[in-house]
Write an enzyme that holds these catalytic residues in place. Structure first.
Site, PDB file in Angstrom:
ATOM      1  N   ASP A 335       2.109   4.785  34.288  1.00 44.73           N
ATOM      2  CA  ASP A 335       3.706   5.433  34.065  1.00 44.73           C
ATOM      3  C   ASP A 335       4.602   4.554  35.038  1.00 44.73           C
ATOM      4  O   ASP A 335       4.114   4.208  36.282  1.00 44.73           O
ATOM      5  CB  ASP A 335       3.786   6.896  34.442  1.00 44.73           C
ATOM      6  CG  ASP A 335       3.186   7.172  35.830  1.00 44.73           C
ATOM      7  OD1 ASP A 335       2.547   6.936  36.267  1.00 44.73           O
ATOM      8  OD2 ASP A 335       4.087   8.122  36.559  1.00 44.73           O
ATOM      9  N   GLU A 336       5.793   4.667  34.605  1.00 44.21           N
ATOM     10  CA  GLU A 336       6.953   4.283  35.471  1.00 44.21           C
ATOM     11  C   GLU A 336       6.810   3.112  36.410  1.00 44.21           C
ATOM     12  O   GLU A 336       7.145   3.184  37.294  1.00 44.21           O
ATOM     13  CB  GLU A 336       7.570   5.447  36.266  1.00 44.21           C
ATOM     14  CG  GLU A 336       7.894   6.548  35.679  1.00 44.21           C
ATOM     15  CD  GLU A 336       8.204   7.845  36.430  1.00 44.21           C
ATOM     16  OE1 GLU A 336       9.157   8.575  36.222  1.00 44.21           O
ATOM     17  OE2 GLU A 336       7.385   8.378  37.262  1.00 44.21           O
TER      18      GLU A 336
END
Ligand code: ACM
Length: 533
Positions: A335-336
């Site tokens: 993620d991210e």
């Protein structure tokens, strides 16, 4: 062996039933279908009478096999801690046993290992399943049916009346989880075990541990010791940090297994990797100065995705953790990764998927991983992007439902919340419950939904009481959303059953958020708290 045991059980049963009843107790009329069961079972038929749990109750099992014996021990211990009663297990000498709880594993029962049937009669409770796992789930329903307070007026002894009738139950989703972030703040083995105790009571069967992030690396890797020596030394706010040794982790995994719960380890990469890169700077792909980080920003770190030595490192990490993880999953985060270019990100996820598969695990990643060329056996965890979720479906992947606006346990309840954040939403207790995992994401077919998971990120919480404040009561609702069928989920009815969890939560000393939207049932523990003030 099994037959012999069943035979001696039947002799005991006959002997118990031939005995003249000491006294015919008149129980007040009961209604099993309005019992405080969470998650709500599939089917309930009530017949109005009661089984009188008392000092003359024994537990019998259909075999002496170790897994079933362990579930019988578990039940006996939970009855003792709730009521003080000692319920003997498989007592051959029938003296002192007038009614019994029979745990029966029947191979020809139901295909689903978690399905169970619970039949309460006046003098017997029969709990059947095809596997000890189903018996364990049924034991949680039985625990919930035992009143918190004894009735001392029915006879010359304390009796805990359990409503009679029949429960036939099985889960709507086989994957019912919660995630705990031990990276932003570290939580001890004992804290994690208490969380397991509470989740198991509500039939949650997955514990996802977010073990690494920018602020801390929390799992010993024997071939790369600086990860914990350096990377484990801090946490958000600059406190001491900490980490699990591999023995600690094995202890958690074994404790979870005793509760029929699978642990999913997460090593978050290629972003969220500052703690790893500070420990071993060759991992870093940003070229920026490296320092331990105690803040709450995201998206600033990345592994170097084009270096073979980085993949050799990841191979060691995945190998060591997989060797002590019996469950089928390995979570790679993903993620991210805002400091990784899209091409590098896709290249990275493709390579790491092969490593995870090499060690016999199924890869899970946050929904961003669906952008890579991942295999249909890998799993996307939907938290933010419907587009990524659609890509996952196009690739034939299964999806875990963790929409941040509904399941993120670290979101504040409202503007007055003592802990939490609100970047996704404020999530009061009803908002966390009133949605449907089956229809929340447009274009996501039911067959692609693996289950539901409620993540608890720990930027704003640093002890067990704070953890409990954010997780409870909301995660109890998520248990019902994942176990119960859509027809059995109804906020107005659920909130009454939830209100009646207060005596259990108080007895377990859970610092849950007493939301004003719920008319919490008072109990002797509540009074104690009031007296203390
Ligand atoms: C996430 O909340 N970054 C998965």
């Amino acid at each position: 062996m099994k037959k012999a045991l069943l035979f001696s059980f039947l002799i005991i049963v006959l002997a118990i039933q031939c005995k003249p009843a000491k006294s015919e107790i008149q129980f007040p009329e009961t209604d099993l279908s309005s019992a405080d069961l969470i998650p709500m079972p599939l089917q309930i038929a009530s017949d109005g009478d009661a089984f009188g749990l008392d000092q003359f109750t024994g537990i019998y099992t259909s075999s002496n096999d170790e897994p079933l014996a362990a579930v019988a021990e578990f039940l006996s211990e939970k009855i003792r801690s709730k009521t003080g009663l000692i319920t003997p297990i498989n007592k051959e000498d029938k003296e002192g046993v007038e009614r019994y709880i029979y745990l029966s594993v029947e191979e020809d029962f139901e295909a689903n290992k978690e399905a169970y049937e619970l039949v309460m009669n006046r003098d017997s409770i029969i709990l059947s399943a095809s596997d000890p796992e189903g018996i364990f789930r049924g034991v949680q329903s039985l625990r919930q049916l035992i009143p918190e307070e004894a009735n001392d007026t029915l006879a010359d002894r304390s009796i805990w009346p359990i409503p009679t009738g029949k429960i036939s139950d099985e889960p709507n989703f086989g994957f019912r989880g919660s995630m705990l972030d031990v990276a932003r703040h570290f939580f001890s083995v004992e804290d994690v075990k208490k969380y397991i105790d509470l989740l198991a009571y509500y039939k949650i069967n997955i514990l996802h541990l977010h073990l690494t992030d920018d602020q801390g690396w929390r799992i010993e890797i024997k071939s790369w010791p600086k990860l914990t020596e350096i990377g484990g030394s801090t946490e958000v706010g600059g406190e001491a940090g900490g980490f699990f040794t591999q023995n600690d982790y094995k202890d958690i995994v074994a404790y979870a297994a005793k509760h029929y719960m699978t642990v999913i380890p997460e090593i978050d990469m290629p972003g969220h990797t500052n703690a790893a890169s500070v420990s071993y700077p060759f991992l870093d792909g940003t070229g920026k100065p490296l320092a331990l980080y105690e803040g709450m920003r995201v998206g600033f770190s990345s592994f170097d995705t084009r270096k073979d030595t980085v993949y050799a490192f990841i191979d060691d990490v995945v190998r060591e953790i997989s060797a002590i993880t019996p469950g089928p999953y390995f979570h790679i985060g993903g993620d991210e990764s805002h400091s990784t270019s899209k091409n590098d990100y896709i290249y990275f996820v493709n390579r790491v998927e092969k490593i995870v598969q090499k060690y016999g695990k199924r890869m899970i990643g946050w929904d961003e991983i669906a952008q890579a060329d991942v295999d249909s056996t890998s799993i996307a965890q939907f938290w933010a992007s419907e587009d990524h979720t659609k890509m996952a479906v196009e690739k034939g992947m299964q999806v875990i439902m963790s929409p941040a606006k509904k399941t993120y346990l670290d979101m504040e309840y409202d503007t007055l919340s003592k802990h939490g954040l609100h970047w996704a939403a404020y999530i009061p207790v009803d908002t966390a419950y009133v949605w449907s995992p089956e229809s929340y994401t447009e274009g996501l077919p039911l067959e692609n939904i693996l289950g539901v998971e409620a993540p608890l990120w720990s930027e704003t919480i640093s002890d067990l009481g704070e953890l409990e404040y954010l997780a409870f009561p909301r995660v109890i609702g998520h248990s019902e959303l994942s176990w119960s069928s859509p027809e059995n989920r109804d906020w107005e009815k659920y909130k009454v059953r939830l209100a009646n969890q207060a005596p259990f939560l108080d007895r377990m000393n859970v610092q849950f958020y007493r939301s004003h939207r719920i008319d919490w049932k008072e109990n002797k523990y509540t009074y104690k708290e009031i007296e203390k003030d």
